[in-house]
Design a protein around this motif. Structure first.
Motif, PDB file in Angstrom:
ATOM      1  N   CYS B  59       0.836  -1.189   0.000  1.00  0.00           N
ATOM      2  CA  CYS B  59       0.000   0.000   0.000  1.00  0.00           C
ATOM      3  C   CYS B  59       0.881   1.253   0.000  1.00  0.00           C
ATOM      4  N   SER B  60       1.951   1.226   0.793  1.00  0.00           N
ATOM      5  CA  SER B  60       2.894   2.359   0.803  1.00  0.00           C
ATOM      6  C   SER B  60       3.522   2.520  -0.576  1.00  0.00           C
ATOM      7  N   LYS B  63       1.083   4.059  -2.964  1.00  0.00           N
ATOM      8  CA  LYS B  63       0.958   5.501  -2.740  1.00  0.00           C
ATOM      9  C   LYS B  63       2.109   6.242  -3.430  1.00  0.00           C
ATOM     10  N   ARG B  64       3.329   5.718  -3.274  1.00  0.00           N
ATOM     11  CA  ARG B  64       4.493   6.348  -3.909  1.00  0.00           C
ATOM     12  C   ARG B  64       4.350   6.335  -5.427  1.00  0.00           C
ATOM     13  N   ASN B  67       1.712   8.894  -6.458  1.00  0.00           N
ATOM     14  CA  ASN B  67       2.211  10.271  -6.348  1.00  0.00           C
ATOM     15  C   ASN B  67       3.193  10.602  -7.481  1.00  0.00           C
ATOM     16  N   GLU B  75      -4.156   5.042  -9.464  1.00  0.00           N
ATOM     17  CA  GLU B  75      -5.165   5.471  -8.489  1.00  0.00           C
ATOM     18  C   GLU B  75      -6.045   4.283  -8.075  1.00  0.00           C
ATOM     19  N   TYR B  78      -4.077   2.065  -5.752  1.00  0.00           N
ATOM     20  CA  TYR B  78      -3.919   2.682  -4.429  1.00  0.00           C
ATOM     21  C   TYR B  78      -5.233   2.581  -3.649  1.00  0.00           C
ATOM     22  N   ASN B  79      -6.347   2.939  -4.296  1.00  0.00           N
ATOM     23  CA  ASN B  79      -7.657   2.858  -3.633  1.00  0.00           C
ATOM     24  C   ASN B  79      -7.983   1.415  -3.221  1.00  0.00           C
ATOM     25  N   ILE B  82      -5.914   0.392  -0.220  1.00  0.00           N
ATOM     26  CA  ILE B  82      -6.397   1.048   1.010  1.00  0.00           C
ATOM     27  C   ILE B  82      -7.659   0.345   1.492  1.00  0.00           C
TER      28      ILE B  82
END
Lengths: 135, 94
Positions: B59-60, B63-64, B67, B75, B78-79, B82
């Protein structure tokens, strides 16, 4: 020249667990899902009544329970698949006003409670996004 | 743990581990499986704990990646991670 033992190991390597590079197929997921569905009664009525009681509690006093039960019910009842668009809109979006307002009010001086509010909002947002993707 | 459930947990584990976060999307069926499965597992099961750790790292990473390269795919991933992570978090909390 393979011994029986070696042959057995080779056969084992062909099974799913040892196959480390292959992405699972839709069918493999569905096999497990079918089993879960067969052993789980999906019922959205408890979810509907749960929302009524959850959103009437004191959010700053019961935030942890609120968050836990809220998300648990969303997940256990497979929220996104078993509610209509109107139900999602009415209960999720409209009811989020309360935690959002609470969050903006308390986040500066009560960080722990604020973080919990944020998690409710964020969790619900992702579940809602997930609903929109599936619609 | 039931063999069928164990295999489903493995499917989730493998999908999360093996996809290219920039090029492939985590499948809906994987997310749905995670939403349904985690609460049925024993919280002390070592496999579940390992999966939770892996998920946290992934998950981290998602996110990276998002970004650095915000696309529909990154996206979505990432969603999805999460959402799976929240589910897993609730599994351990309750």
């Amino acid at each position: 020249m393979c011994s029986i033992g070696t042959g057995y190991r080779i056969k084992e390597k062909r099974t799913f667990i040892a196959d480390e590079l292959r992405r699972p197929t839709q069918k493999e997921f569905e096999e497990g899902l079918e089993f879960l569905i067969a052993t789980n009664q999906i019922n959205k009525d408890p979810l509907l009544s749960c929302f009524d009681s959850l959103f009437s509690i004191n959010i700053t006093g019961c935030i942890f329970d609120y968050e836990s039960v809220y998300l648990k019910y969303l997940i256990e009842n497979r929220f996104v698949k078993h509610l209509t668009a109107d139900e999602v809109n009415d209960m999720l979006v409209a009811n989020l006003t309360k935690p959002i307002n609470a969050y903006s009010r308390i986040r500066d001086n009560e960080k722990i409670v604020g973080r919990s509010c944020w998690k409710v909002i964020n969790g619900a947002r992702h579940i809602f996004n997930s609903y929109l993707i599936r619609k | 743990m039931d063999v069928t459930l164990m295999r489903l947990a493995l499917c989730i584990d493998k999908e999360i581990s093996s996809i290219d976060l920039e090029k492939e999307t985590i499948s809906e069926v994987c997310v749905e499986s995670a939403l349904m499965l985690f609460d049925k597992l024993n919280k002390r099961d070592e496999k579940l704990v390992k999966l939770a750790n892996k998920l946290h790292l992934r998950c981290s990473e998602a996110k990276r990646v998002f970004n650095r390269n915000p696309t529909e795919i990154t996206e979505h991933n990432y969603n999805s991670l999460i959402l799976i992570g929240l589910t897993l978090e609730m599994t351990f909390l309750l």
